[in-house]
Design an enzyme around this catalytic site. Sequence first.
Site, PDB file in Angstrom:
ATOM      1  N   ASP A  34     -82.817 -62.608  28.797  1.00 51.81           N
ATOM      2  CA  ASP A  34     -83.296 -62.712  27.478  1.00 51.81           C
ATOM      3  C   ASP A  34     -83.943 -63.998  27.058  1.00 51.81           C
ATOM      4  O   ASP A  34     -83.959 -64.734  25.903  1.00 51.81           O
ATOM      5  CB  ASP A  34     -82.030 -62.587  26.308  1.00 51.81           C
ATOM      6  N   GLU A 201     -82.698 -52.092  21.398  1.00 53.48           N
ATOM      7  CA  GLU A 201     -82.587 -53.408  20.939  1.00 53.48           C
ATOM      8  C   GLU A 201     -83.629 -54.593  21.204  1.00 53.48           C
ATOM      9  O   GLU A 201     -84.477 -54.165  21.686  1.00 53.48           O
ATOM     10  CB  GLU A 201     -81.126 -54.010  21.509  1.00 53.48           C
TER      11      GLU A 201
END
Length: 314
Positions: A34, A201
């Site tokens: 991420d 997401e």
Amino acid sequence: MMTAVLLAFLPNTAQATASYPDPQPITGQQIIHDPTVIRLKSGQYVAYSTGGVIGARLSKDRVHWTDEGNAFPEPPSWWYEYNDTGDPWAPDISYRQGRYWLYYAVSSWGTNHSAIGVATSRSGLPGTWTDHGKVFSSETTDTWNAIDPAIIRADGRLWMSFGSYWTGIRMVELNPRTGKAAQNATVHHLATRPDAPYAVEGPYIVKHGRHYYLFASYDACCAGVNSTYKIRVGRSTSVTGPYVDSTGRPLLEGGGDLLLAGHGRFVGTGGESVFRDRGQDWLAYHYYDAEDNGTPKLGLNRLSWKKNGWPIVL
């Protein structure tokens, strides 16, 4: 490389392409998850990520990266309200008002008892951050999940997109002075899937031309070589939507052009963010290296724009 035949069986594929570019070669510390990347005023690049107390990487040239520990020396005490280990996820770094702003999420796997926090720093370097507590939160009674924050300024206002499963991607307006959401802030709905568990997401929004582009990660992360993460994109003339793909299908109805999917050793591409460096847009993401036991690593590709305004990865 993925073939056009295989892509024909992928749902909601608006972009027809037979292959995807490999990430730019990098050296040094490549492990990351991420990633959020920015070029600091000092000229260095910093990447923050899930792992540790927000893991930190530094580079002088965007090619060779070093492990620089964590953003924080230890977890702020309030993080433990959301998990037993004080483990933060999915940071986002930005710069405004003479300071760097680091947003991040704290939660536990499989629950939307979650919160987004914010910290600031004059230099943006690890170990220099001052935490300012909660920005926005969600509870099990909510239909959204307050993780995966990303900040954008639009028309003089400050906005935060966020969301993971639980009916998808949302957005709230922030107070530009505090960097936090107002109490009872309106929660806008930007993207979802038509089927549970609504596997979308990690939003990130950028402005290009007259449109806002919403990038998001679809399908499953965090399963090494079995991950099916891929990056899709839609656009809108308003930061709060509605977002549609290049066929006109709304992202609230499962639309989204396929921008980057796994190929070869580069499995499960996602957890993306976009940063600008010397007039050029770059896509940062992680992939799971099929030639290294599915280890998550940093992917960097130039992000260009076609004549019709839609993004393409180079």
